[in-house]
Design an enzyme around this catalytic site. Structure first.
Site, PDB file in Angstrom:
ATOM      1  N   LYS A  53     -30.766 -19.966 -53.547  1.00 23.87           N
ATOM      2  CA  LYS A  53     -31.418 -19.033 -52.629  1.00 23.87           C
ATOM      3  C   LYS A  53     -31.798 -17.739 -53.341  1.00 23.87           C
ATOM      4  CE  LYS A  53     -29.083 -21.193 -48.766  1.00 23.87           C
ATOM      5  NZ  LYS A  53     -27.868 -21.282 -47.955  1.00 23.87           N
ATOM      6  N   GLN A  97     -22.788 -18.246 -45.869  1.00 22.26           N
ATOM      7  CA  GLN A  97     -22.818 -19.610 -46.381  1.00 22.26           C
ATOM      8  C   GLN A  97     -21.625 -20.394 -45.848  1.00 22.26           C
ATOM      9  OE1 GLN A  97     -25.267 -20.975 -48.517  1.00 22.26           O
ATOM     10  NE2 GLN A  97     -24.222 -22.865 -47.948  1.00 22.26           N
ATOM     11  N   ASP A 120     -30.964 -18.626 -40.430  1.00 16.47           N
ATOM     12  CA  ASP A 120     -30.517 -20.021 -40.408  1.00 16.47           C
ATOM     13  C   ASP A 120     -30.848 -20.691 -39.078  1.00 16.47           C
ATOM     14  OD1 ASP A 120     -29.524 -21.047 -42.760  1.00 16.47           O
ATOM     15  OD2 ASP A 120     -27.494 -20.276 -42.472  1.00 16.47           O
TER      16      ASP A 120
END
Length: 280
Positions: A53, A97, A120
């Protein structure tokens, strides 16, 4: 033989478009999209994802921030960092995460994120608003699947779509997104009776059950479009999808490989969500 849907190629096209838009926004409005990633603990796979990322942000010209926290970080400490990111004007989107250590409640963490910065697409607000077709952000993997279908000119409206797998990350949100696009959707799972009879009806078949090569050639309709979301790592390190690629590809019209199909699209759509967040 099926046409291979090249997720790497499409992902690069999406990232190139995002980079051009980012440069234009910076020059015209002085805005640089900002993405932050919070990593708690030292899970090896998570470290790889976070690094990917960061590299993606650098590629498209985003501002990126990383927070690498020890595994014994308390839930309260993590919530403080989330609160700070919610208020950080330079950061338009961020994520924690997963997985996080067991002493931290995943729901509490996700719910603490500002829905406008939830790139997300996991916050209950965004999940709930998906029912009305109007979330701030859509889950990245399902959004990436639709992007692949669109870029290959595969019609969705009126098609019979079958999804094998009912996870909140892929199966459920994808079902809603396909319904929004006027597909007729069946959502299957491990307890579906006569699964092969259902999958053989599918004009668009999505395998997202996490079961290596469970979809065989006799389970698919001739000429179907098959999207494989599975990522099953064998003991020898080989990565397999949920679809028996070599035999299924002989019967269908389009198919995604593993790796190189859906996977690259997830980060591409994360970048796209962050770009959109900078416009909210």
């Amino acid at each position: 033989m099926a046409t291979i849907i090249d997720g790497k190629k499409i992902s690069k096209s999406v990232r190139d478009e995002i980079r051009e838009t980012t440069l234009r926004m910076k020059n015209e409005r002085g805005i640089v999209p900002g993405l932050a990633v919070v990593l708690v603990g030292d899970d090896p796979a998570s470290k790889i994802y976070v690094r990917g990322k960061k590299n993606a942000c650098d590629e498209v010209g985003f501002l990126s921030k990383e927070f690498k926290l020890p595994g014994d970080t308390s839930e309260a400490e993590l919530l403080d960092i989330i609160d700070g990111l919610n208020r950080d004007s330079e950061i338009h989107g961020f994520l924690v995460q997963l997985p996080v250590p067991k002493h931290i409640r995943v729901d509490a963490i996700i719910e603490a994120i500002d829905p406008k910065k939830d790139v997300d697409g996991f916050h209950p607000y965004n999940v709930g608003r998906l029912f009305s077709g109007n979330p701030y952000h859509r889950s990245c993997t399902p959004a990436g699947i639709l992007e692949l279908l669109d870029r290959y000119g595969i019609e969705i409206e009126g098609k019979e779509a079958v999804i094998v797998g009912r996870s909140i990350l892929v199966g459920k949100p994808l079902a809603l997104m396909l319904l929004e696009r006027n597909a007729t959707v069946t959502l299957c799972h491990t307890r579906t009776r006569n699964l092969s009879e259902v999958t053989k009806r599918a004009e668009i078949l999505v395998a997202a059950a996490g079961n290596a090569e469970m979809i065989k050639a006799d389970m698919v309709k001739d000429g179907a479009v098959v999207i494989d979301v599975g990522t099953n790592r064998l003991e020898n390190g080989k990565l397999l999808g949920d679809v028996a690629f070599s035999e299924v590809s002989e019967r269908v019209s389009y198919i995604t490989p593993v790796p190189g199909g859906v996977g690259p699209m997830t980060i591409a759509m994360l970048l796209n969500n962050t770009l959109n967040a900078s416009r909210i």
